[in-house]
Design a protein around this motif. Sequence first.
Motif, mmCIF file in Angstrom:
data_model
loop_
_atom_site.group_PDB
_atom_site.id
_atom_site.type_symbol
_atom_site.label_atom_id
_atom_site.label_comp_id
_atom_site.label_asym_id
_atom_site.label_seq_id
_atom_site.Cartn_x
_atom_site.Cartn_y
_atom_site.Cartn_z
ATOM 1 N N LEU A 134 6.276 -31.416 22.401
ATOM 2 C CA LEU A 134 5.720 -30.203 21.798
ATOM 3 C C LEU A 134 6.783 -29.613 20.878
ATOM 4 O O LEU A 134 7.684 -28.907 21.325
ATOM 5 N N GLU A 135 6.698 -29.947 19.605
ATOM 6 C CA GLU A 135 7.654 -29.471 18.615
ATOM 7 C C GLU A 135 7.207 -28.095 18.117
ATOM 8 O O GLU A 135 6.171 -27.583 18.533
ATOM 9 N N ILE A 136 7.947 -27.515 17.199
ATOM 10 C CA ILE A 136 7.642 -26.176 16.708
ATOM 11 C C ILE A 136 6.271 -26.108 16.046
ATOM 12 O O ILE A 136 5.490 -25.200 16.314
ATOM 13 N N ASP A 137 5.955 -27.076 15.182
ATOM 14 C CA ASP A 137 4.708 -26.995 14.423
ATOM 15 C C ASP A 137 3.775 -28.182 14.613
ATOM 16 O O ASP A 137 2.764 -28.292 13.927
ATOM 17 N N GLN A 138 4.108 -29.075 15.544
ATOM 18 C CA GLN A 138 3.284 -30.263 15.744
ATOM 19 C C GLN A 138 3.576 -30.918 17.091
ATOM 20 O O GLN A 138 4.606 -30.656 17.702
ATOM 21 N N LEU A 139 2.649 -31.761 17.498
ATOM 22 C CA LEU A 139 2.820 -32.594 18.688
ATOM 23 C C LEU A 139 3.231 -33.970 18.189
ATOM 24 O O LEU A 139 2.524 -34.581 17.380
ATOM 25 N N THR A 140 4.399 -34.437 18.619
ATOM 26 C CA THR A 140 4.890 -35.745 18.213
ATOM 27 C C THR A 140 4.711 -36.715 19.378
ATOM 28 O O THR A 140 5.063 -36.398 20.515
ATOM 29 N N VAL A 141 4.149 -37.876 19.073
ATOM 30 C CA VAL A 141 3.886 -38.885 20.097
ATOM 31 C C VAL A 141 4.604 -40.166 19.708
ATOM 32 O O VAL A 141 4.470 -40.651 18.583
ATOM 33 N N ARG A 142 5.370 -40.708 20.651
ATOM 34 C CA ARG A 142 6.045 -41.989 20.453
ATOM 35 C C ARG A 142 5.484 -42.959 21.482
ATOM 36 O O ARG A 142 5.645 -42.758 22.683
ATOM 37 N N TYR A 143 4.836 -44.005 20.968
ATOM 38 C CA TYR A 143 4.219 -45.007 21.839
ATOM 39 C C TYR A 143 5.163 -46.170 22.060
ATOM 40 O O TYR A 143 5.915 -46.560 21.171
ATOM 41 N N ARG A 144 5.024 -46.763 23.222
ATOM 42 C CA ARG A 144 5.800 -47.946 23.565
ATOM 43 C C ARG A 144 4.860 -48.886 24.298
ATOM 44 O O ARG A 144 4.080 -48.454 25.150
ATOM 45 N N GLN A 145 4.938 -50.151 23.967
ATOM 46 C CA GLN A 145 4.109 -51.135 24.649
ATOM 47 C C GLN A 145 5.023 -52.019 25.490
ATOM 48 O O GLN A 145 5.887 -52.699 24.946
ATOM 49 N N PRO A 146 4.851 -52.005 26.809
ATOM 50 C CA PRO A 146 5.695 -52.838 27.664
ATOM 51 C C PRO A 146 5.569 -54.294 27.276
ATOM 52 O O PRO A 146 4.510 -54.701 26.829
ATOM 53 N N PRO A 147 6.576 -55.103 27.410
ATOM 54 C CA PRO A 147 7.879 -54.782 28.009
ATOM 55 C C PRO A 147 8.916 -54.292 27.014
ATOM 56 O O PRO A 147 10.104 -54.294 27.325
ATOM 57 N N GLU A 148 8.512 -53.896 25.808
ATOM 58 C CA GLU A 148 9.484 -53.409 24.829
ATOM 59 C C GLU A 148 10.222 -52.196 25.377
ATOM 60 O O GLU A 148 9.662 -51.384 26.080
ATOM 61 N N SER A 149 11.497 -52.078 25.000
ATOM 62 C CA SER A 149 12.280 -50.955 25.502
ATOM 63 C C SER A 149 12.345 -49.802 24.504
ATOM 64 O O SER A 149 12.652 -48.690 24.875
#
Length: 90
Positions: A50-65
């Motif tokens: 939950l950033e100041i002006d936006q919702l930032t989403v970082r996706y990861r697909q296992p098994p990537e680190s």
Amino acid sequence: MPLPSADTPLYNHPLPDIEQWLIAKGCEQDRAERHCWYVQHSDWKAELCLEIDQLTVRYRQPPESDYAVQRSFKYSLSRQDIEDAVFAGP
């Protein structure tokens, strides 16, 4: 207390309501970085911040680190639009 209607922009949701929504969607709050949340599905994981002006989403697909895809959503979008985009996965 019920959430505002799903077509309400996220910026019109009080923070406790946003937190309730994230918990209902299966997210867990980071203990150190309280503005960040984590969610895991069978084929992907994500960090939501939950950033100041936006919702930032970082996706990861296992098994990537490392996080593979990052997206940002302005709080002016409705909760339903953000939910549909974020929880559909990368």
